[in-house]
Design a protein around this motif. Structure first.
Motif, PDB file in Angstrom:
ATOM      1  N   TRP A 248       0.702  -1.232   0.151  1.00 57.61           N
ATOM      2  CA  TRP A 248      -0.094  -0.062  -0.168  1.00 57.61           C
ATOM      3  C   TRP A 248       1.089   1.007  -0.255  1.00 57.61           C
ATOM      4  CZ3 TRP A 248      -5.446   1.316  -0.019  1.00 57.61           C
ATOM      5  CH2 TRP A 248      -5.269   3.005   0.507  1.00 57.61           C
ATOM      6  N   GLY A 249       1.845   1.510   0.661  1.00 54.14           N
ATOM      7  CA  GLY A 249       3.102   3.022   0.814  1.00 54.14           C
ATOM      8  C   GLY A 249       2.639   2.968   2.208  1.00 54.14           C
ATOM      9  N   ARG A 250       3.508   3.547   2.675  1.00 52.28           N
ATOM     10  CA  ARG A 250       3.375   4.606   3.849  1.00 52.28           C
ATOM     11  C   ARG A 250       2.811   5.357   3.721  1.00 52.28           C
ATOM     12  NH1 ARG A 250       5.811   4.127   8.686  1.00 52.28           N
ATOM     13  NH2 ARG A 250       7.880   2.678   8.246  1.00 52.28           N
ATOM     14  N   ALA A 251       3.422   6.434   2.566  1.00 50.92           N
ATOM     15  CA  ALA A 251       3.216   7.814   2.032  1.00 50.92           C
ATOM     16  C   ALA A 251       1.521   7.843   2.445  1.00 50.92           C
ATOM     17  CB  ALA A 251       3.459   7.963   0.694  1.00 50.92           C
ATOM     18  N   ALA A 252       1.163   6.844   1.984  1.00 45.75           N
ATOM     19  CA  ALA A 252      -0.815   7.254   1.306  1.00 45.75           C
ATOM     20  C   ALA A 252      -1.786   6.829   3.042  1.00 45.75           C
ATOM     21  CB  ALA A 252      -1.464   5.289   0.825  1.00 45.75           C
ATOM     22  N   GLY A 253      -0.662   6.329   4.080  1.00 48.34           N
ATOM     23  CA  GLY A 253      -1.742   6.806   4.976  1.00 48.34           C
ATOM     24  C   GLY A 253      -2.442   5.289   5.315  1.00 48.34           C
ATOM     25  N   TYR A 254      -1.986   4.776   6.853  1.00 46.95           N
ATOM     26  CA  TYR A 254      -2.381   3.448   6.467  1.00 46.95           C
ATOM     27  C   TYR A 254      -3.529   3.446   7.695  1.00 46.95           C
ATOM     28  CZ  TYR A 254       2.440   1.624   6.222  1.00 46.95           C
ATOM     29  OH  TYR A 254       3.852   1.190   6.424  1.00 46.95           O
ATOM     30  N   LEU A 255      -4.070   4.445   7.845  1.00 42.65           N
ATOM     31  CA  LEU A 255      -6.124   4.335   7.706  1.00 42.65           C
ATOM     32  C   LEU A 255      -6.755   4.198   7.208  1.00 42.65           C
ATOM     33  CD1 LEU A 255      -8.323   4.312  11.022  1.00 42.65           C
ATOM     34  CD2 LEU A 255      -7.298   7.500  10.074  1.00 42.65           C
ATOM     35  N   LYS A 256      -7.423   4.355   6.287  1.00 44.63           N
ATOM     36  CA  LYS A 256      -7.636   4.038   5.479  1.00 44.63           C
ATOM     37  C   LYS A 256      -7.882   2.535   4.566  1.00 44.63           C
ATOM     38  CE  LYS A 256      -7.728   8.739   2.739  1.00 44.63           C
ATOM     39  NZ  LYS A 256      -7.604   9.426   1.985  1.00 44.63           N
ATOM     40  N   LEU A 257      -6.270   1.924   4.851  1.00 49.43           N
ATOM     41  CA  LEU A 257      -6.366   0.578   4.285  1.00 49.43           C
ATOM     42  C   LEU A 257      -6.977  -0.012   5.299  1.00 49.43           C
ATOM     43  CD1 LEU A 257      -4.556  -1.666   2.857  1.00 49.43           C
ATOM     44  CD2 LEU A 257      -2.336  -1.427   4.468  1.00 49.43           C
ATOM     45  N   TRP A 258      -7.086   0.005   6.516  1.00 48.01           N
ATOM     46  CA  TRP A 258      -7.119  -0.515   7.761  1.00 48.01           C
ATOM     47  C   TRP A 258      -8.998  -1.288   8.056  1.00 48.01           C
ATOM     48  CZ3 TRP A 258      -2.764  -2.808   8.253  1.00 48.01           C
ATOM     49  CH2 TRP A 258      -1.873  -2.236   8.425  1.00 48.01           C
ATOM     50  N   VAL A 259      -9.179   0.106   7.206  1.00 48.16           N
ATOM     51  CA  VAL A 259     -10.880   0.864   7.112  1.00 48.16           C
ATOM     52  C   VAL A 259     -11.228  -0.529   5.649  1.00 48.16           C
ATOM     53  CG1 VAL A 259     -12.966   1.861   6.231  1.00 48.16           C
ATOM     54  CG2 VAL A 259     -11.402   2.527   7.936  1.00 48.16           C
ATOM     55  N   LEU A 260     -10.521  -0.261   5.246  1.00 46.82           N
ATOM     56  CA  LEU A 260     -10.801  -1.198   3.962  1.00 46.82           C
ATOM     57  C   LEU A 260     -10.657  -2.649   3.899  1.00 46.82           C
ATOM     58  CD1 LEU A 260     -11.446  -1.638   0.357  1.00 46.82           C
ATOM     59  CD2 LEU A 260      -9.004  -1.242   0.197  1.00 46.82           C
TER      60      LEU A 260
END
Length: 377
Positions: free
Chosen positions: A178-190
């Motif tokens: 996913w990449g650190r720059a994109a931020g992880y919060l949206k990834l965890w919700v997804l």
């Protein structure tokens, strides 16, 4: 590609000193969760010997509900650990995976081996292998097959460990891609949303896996200070909200259907999240004295939580069998059963401490030794 995924072994530093920062609130929560699971197993193992005691049957019903909450807390804490580890600028996938593998498999393999030896000496306690050969059955146990695939667990906690280890293997890889720059919060919700949808569409019984990405979300919010409690009043509101979620979860247990199943999960998620937030900020606001004896005991169990979680089932089973063999009818009275529960808790804690010193501390030494080995280019 592998450079982008930070999979190089050159920078692996496996040993983390004991002086590293710990969140005592989470140790306390881990101890509470382990005790919930212990009480659940103790109540279940003593139920055949209680003689229809109404008070103890009511306690068993409550213990069943609390045991489920305790397991969910432990799953969420594993997600919390994953997200917190990923937040480090020097995070390395292989470092994380090797350390987590040593953490899980060194004690687990030793305890499975000892359990196998015990069952060979006393085959009357052996479980049915469902037509499998003994070698195939134990190989499945060592690979943490139960939980992810149809297999009867040798240890009662194996299925939970299979979920946790699968999370350790998969979720950090997804985060790296996913990449650190994109931020992880949206990834965890997804990831949480996908887990829920797949569970609902397939009718999969593994909805508890969703607590791992939920723990990642909670960690991200805490590290961003968006879940901070700033006063005793906000602490009280979070406590009331957690109790409300817990009460609604208990009320939904008898309702059928997929909608109930999803609501039941979210009520459990609200309960566990409230407990985690309270545990993190409790000492900061109320300034809890961790030297108070009950809190010291829970904190002690929390720090030895993995050994306690692995061993308490086997220790409790042996404890109950010895009590029944030496004094039939000993569990017929509620007071006696409750007193023996405390004794069994102490015995389980002592055995967990021995396991911690012999196995987990050796695992730290092994990790330290591996980190000093030269790694080729």
């Amino acid at each position: 590609m592998f450079r982008c995924m930070n999979l190089s072994l050159k920078s692996v530093t496996l040993y983390e000193p004991e002086s590293a920062r710990r969140w005592e609130g989470l140790d306390l929560l881990r101890g509470v969760a382990a005790c919930m699971v212990f009480v659940f197993h103790y109540a279940g193992m003593t139920s055949p010997y209680t003689g229809g005691n109404f008070a103890w049957e009511s306690f068993e019903a409550l213990a069943l509900k609390l045991g489920s909450v305790g397991t969910n807390v432990l799953l969420m804490l594993s997600g919390f650990l994953i997200s917190k580890s990923l937040s480090r600028p020097t995070f390395s996938y292989w470092e994380f995976l090797i350390r987590r593998s040593l953490r899980i498999f060194v004690p687990y393999t030793a305890i499975v081996g000892l359990t196998g030896v015990f069952l060979m000496v006393f085959p009357v306690f052996a479980k049915d292998h469902a037509g499998q050969s003994l070698a195939a059955y134990y190989l499945q146990q060592l690979l943490l097959w139960p939980g992810l695939f149809p297999s009867r667990p040798l240890l009662t906690v194996s299925w939970t460990l299979s979920y946790i280890f699968a999370g350790y293997c998969i979720i950090p890889l997804v985060a790296i891609l996913w990449g650190r720059a994109a931020g992880y919060l949206k990834l965890w919700v997804l990831v949480l949303s996908l887990c829920l949808v797949l569970n609902v569409l397939t009718g999969c019984p593994m909805i508890r896996v969703c607590y791992i990405p939920a723990g990642c979300i909670l960690a991200e919010l805490v590290m961003r200070d968006q879940a901070a409690l700033t006063s005793r009043w906000s602490l009280l509101r979070t406590l009331v909200l957690g109790l409300a979620f817990l009460s609604l979860r208990f009320a939904l247990e008898s309702e059928p259907g997929e909608v109930r199943r999803v609501l039941y999960f979210f009520c459990g998620l609200g309960t566990v999240s409230s407990l985690a937030i309270l545990s993190i900020y409790w000492s900061q606001i109320v300034r809890v004295n961790f030297q108070i004896l009950p809190l010291r005991v829970l904190n002690f169990i929390g720090r030895r939580g993995y050994s306690f979680y692995l061993l308490h089932g086997a220790v409790t089973k042996l404890f109950v069998l010895v009590c029944v063999a030496t004094a039939p009818g000993v569990f017929a009275h509620w007071f006696t059963s409750a007193s023996l529960l405390l004794i069994c808790l102490v015995v389980s804690s002592v055995v967990a401490e021995i396991s911690f010193q012999l196995l987990e501390c050796q695992r730290l030494n092994l990790a330290s030794g591996l980190s000093e080995l030269p790694v080729g280019k």
